[in-house]
Each structure stands twice: as C-alpha cells, then as structure tokens.
Scaffold this motif. Structure first.
Motif, PDB file in Angstrom:
ATOM      1  N   UNK B  99       0.821  -1.207   0.000  1.00 40.81           N
ATOM      2  CA  UNK B  99       0.000   0.000   0.000  1.00 40.81           C
ATOM      3  C   UNK B  99       0.853   1.253   0.000  1.00 40.81           C
ATOM      4  N   UNK B 100       2.122   1.144   0.431  1.00 40.59           N
ATOM      5  CA  UNK B 100       2.970   2.329   0.496  1.00 40.59           C
ATOM      6  C   UNK B 100       3.857   2.474  -0.724  1.00 40.59           C
ATOM      7  N   UNK B 101       3.962   1.432  -1.547  1.00 34.37           N
ATOM      8  CA  UNK B 101       4.818   1.531  -2.725  1.00 34.37           C
ATOM      9  C   UNK B 101       4.097   2.309  -3.817  1.00 34.37           C
ATOM     10  N   UNK B 102       4.885   2.926  -4.702  1.00 30.45           N
ATOM     11  CA  UNK B 102       4.292   3.629  -5.853  1.00 30.45           C
ATOM     12  C   UNK B 102       3.850   2.567  -6.853  1.00 30.45           C
ATOM     13  N   UNK B 103       2.602   2.599  -7.335  1.00 30.31           N
ATOM     14  CA  UNK B 103       2.150   1.536  -8.256  1.00 30.31           C
ATOM     15  C   UNK B 103       2.880   1.591  -9.592  1.00 30.31           C
ATOM     16  N   UNK B 104       3.160   0.402 -10.125  1.00 34.69           N
ATOM     17  CA  UNK B 104       3.890   0.305 -11.390  1.00 34.69           C
ATOM     18  C   UNK B 104       2.912   0.593 -12.527  1.00 34.69           C
ATOM     19  N   UNK B 105       3.330   1.445 -13.468  1.00 39.86           N
ATOM     20  CA  UNK B 105       2.460   1.770 -14.601  1.00 39.86           C
ATOM     21  C   UNK B 105       2.621   0.705 -15.675  1.00 39.86           C
ATOM     22  N   UNK B 106       1.479   0.127 -16.093  1.00 34.64           N
ATOM     23  CA  UNK B 106       1.548  -0.874 -17.149  1.00 34.64           C
ATOM     24  C   UNK B 106       0.920  -0.373 -18.441  1.00 34.64           C
TER      25      UNK B 106
END
Lengths: 163, 189
Positions: B99-106
C-alpha cells in the motif's frame, strides 16, 4: 423529495464545482468557451475542458437556429464576451456544423502540465478547424493475419463469382 | 432528623458512607490509587507509562492532596511514547508494504509515428509538441493578416504551404500562407 441536504455525498451530481463559487464557475467556463470559439483549439485543465464542452456544444446548437432567433442571440451575447465572435459563431461555425447531429468538439488528454502542480491537461478543439490534426487515424496494416485471411477470402469469392 | 435516622438504622449509615467514599474516589482518583484494588489491577493490564504506577503510591498523591493544585503526575493527561526501538525487520515490513509503494504503470506504449514512449490514453508528447509549434506559427500568420485584436473573420480559413493553390471547393475561404514545404503529418483534405 429532498428533505435534507447531506454534505459530502454527491451521488448523481453531474456538474463539477470549479473556481470560487457558482458565479465564478460560470465566468471561468464563459472565458473558455470564448477562447474556443476564437482559437478553435485550446489547452486547459481536463476538468474545466470537460465541463466547458457541454456548454460549447449547446451554444452551437443554439447558433444553428439562426441569428434571427431571439434566444440564440441572447445566448451568444452572454456566452461570448468578445462580440466579434458572435458574427463568427453565426456565419462560420453554424454552417460548418449544419450537417452534423452533435459532437462538434474533440477532447484529448495531453501530458501533465510542466508546472509544480503537474495538472491533468486536455486539448479541446472544434472539428473542421484549419490546423494540423492532433491524431492521424491509422488503418490496420495489410500484413496482419486477419487482414491476409480476409483478403484471401475476398479473392476466392471473386474467383468463384467471376468465371 | 437525619442524625436520629442514622443512629436508629446502622445499615443506612454504612450505605451512606460507602456512597460518599465512591464520590470522593471519582473526584480525586490519584489520592485513592493505592487503596482501591480495581484501579491497581488495571495498572498492570493497560500500557500506562510507569509514571502512573509511581503516582499510585501514596507519596506524590499525598503531596498533591496537600498542595491542592493537581500537577502533571496526577492529572488524567498522559503523553504517548514508544516503548521499544522498532527493529529493522519491523521497519522494513512497514515501509515496503504494497500500500505504500508507488504503483507500477503498465499502460506505457510506443508511439507508432515517432517511436517515443507515451501513455495509452494520452497523446504522444513529441508529436503534440510538433503540432503545437506548427499551430503557433499558423496563428502568427493569422494574426498578421487580421491586423489588430478582435478581428475574427466571418469566413472559413485554409492553410496553404509552398506551391499550393486553392481548389474550387475552397471558394470563399481566407487563405493563410506558410512559407515552407507541407509536413508529411498535415494531410490536405
């Protein structure tokens, strides 16, 4: 029937809250509509462009009624703050969009603004403007499998029908 | 009359005494800390700071009782403080929680025109910058033709490049000349 106004629930509300109050919101949108009619392609924050799009298209619908129509002239007078654009609206845009049924504008998202705010921006343009196109419609390549199969089927059909 | 009632019914007097004690306890809890067992038991269960256990002893309570003004030790306000140092394992679990990581853009794609990267639902930055620059030059020419501000034309506009002539369907249009070759991405309809 509305018995109470519950704050922080906005189910079903279609209009955004922009600027500082309802009067300011309408003034903001009015400025954007004027700019769109003058320049025919403008960049704006995505929310404002989206909100303005409906108003711009309804204004063109009013303009299509003709400039003898009293309501159309009053609308144009209110929405266009620069009065030379009223002439442009009735003489250029109304004839241009006469064959179209609706959707006179095209809105596309552009990369976020370079400022510190990194705002989500959109470019909104009137269709049929004289500027270079923003997107080039690409036709599918002939070399794809599906197109090759369809081409073969078409040729077979022609060969069967021909001789 | 109350004195007569108290003398005649000893149980009523005991009841009144108990009620009064409870009232005193609720008003000055620090003074009664050591004496009432439920309070003492609760001291062990909940993570009160150790200062509270010290306050339960009659020492500071006695001084506060005599002083009249309740100090920081006796008042109900206690400040939260960490009990133990958080180990690096616990810290890592918290910091690296998804929840704290930056989401990876796909949704990153390659623009078919120029080959730069673009998001799927957004225009290509390079191609848009190209179109924007050309539009600005066209607008400059239009400004020169119009002369001043607020001179919007009442006819359509057509942009022609080097060596191009207007066709018969571009009859009443205002012509804007651009002194360069037509770019490949600006198709004339």
């Amino acid at each position: 029937m509305r018995l109470s106004l519950v704050a922080a629930i906005s189910h079903g509300r279609v209009f955004r809250r922009l600027g500082g109050g309802p009067r300011s919101r309408i003034d903001l949108l009015r400025v954007l509509v004027t700019a769109l009619v003058r320049h025919e392609r403008i960049e704006a924050p995505w929310a404002r462009a989206d909100e303005m799009r409906g108003y711009a298209e309804r204004l063109i619908d009013y303009a299509k009624r003709g400039d003898t129509d009293e309501r159309a002239m009053r609308m144009a007078d209110f929405w266009l703050t620069e009065k030379d654009l009223v002439h442009k609206l009735f003489k250029v845009l109304a004839p241009r969009f006469q064959p179209h049924a609706g959707s006179y504008t095209r809105m596309l998202q552009i990369p976020n603004r370079d400022n510190l705010d990194r705002a989500k921006m959109a470019v909104i343009e009137l269709k049929g403007n004289p500027f270079p196109p923003l997107i080039r419609p690409r036709r599918d390549s002939e070399k794809t499998l599906l197109n090759q199969l369809l081409k073969g089927y078409r040729e077979d059909a022609q060969r069967a029908a021909g001789p | 009359m109350a004195v007569v009632v108290l003398h005649s019914v000893p149980s009523l007097r005991a009841l009144l005494q108990r009620c009064w004690q409870r009232l005193e306890r609720s008003l000055l809890p620090a003074a009664w800390g050591a004496q009432s067992p439920p309070w003492g038991r609760r001291c062990n269960e909940f993570p009160f700071p150790s200062g509270l256990a010290a306050a339960c002893l009659p020492g500071p309570a006695g001084t506060a009782g005599s002083g009249g003004v309740p100090g920081l030790l006796d008042s109900a306000l206690w400040m939260a403080a960490p009990k133990k140092r958080r180990s690096i394992e616990v810290n890592r679990c918290r910091r690296r929680n998804p929840s704290k990581l930056i989401p990876v853009k796909r949704n990153i794609d390659v623009c078919p025109e120029c080959g730069n990267l673009k998001l799927k639902h957004v225009l290509c930055a390079y191609c848009y910058a190209k179109v924007k620059a050309e539009t600005q030059l066209i607008r400059k020419e239009m400004g020169k033709k119009e002369g001043g501000p607020f001179n919007a034309p009442t006819v359509e506009t057509l942009v022609l490049y080097d060596g191009e002539k207007p066709t018969e369907k571009d009859e009443g249009k205002r012509i804007i000349e651009r002194a360069r070759k037509r770019p490949s991405w600006f198709i004339q309809h």
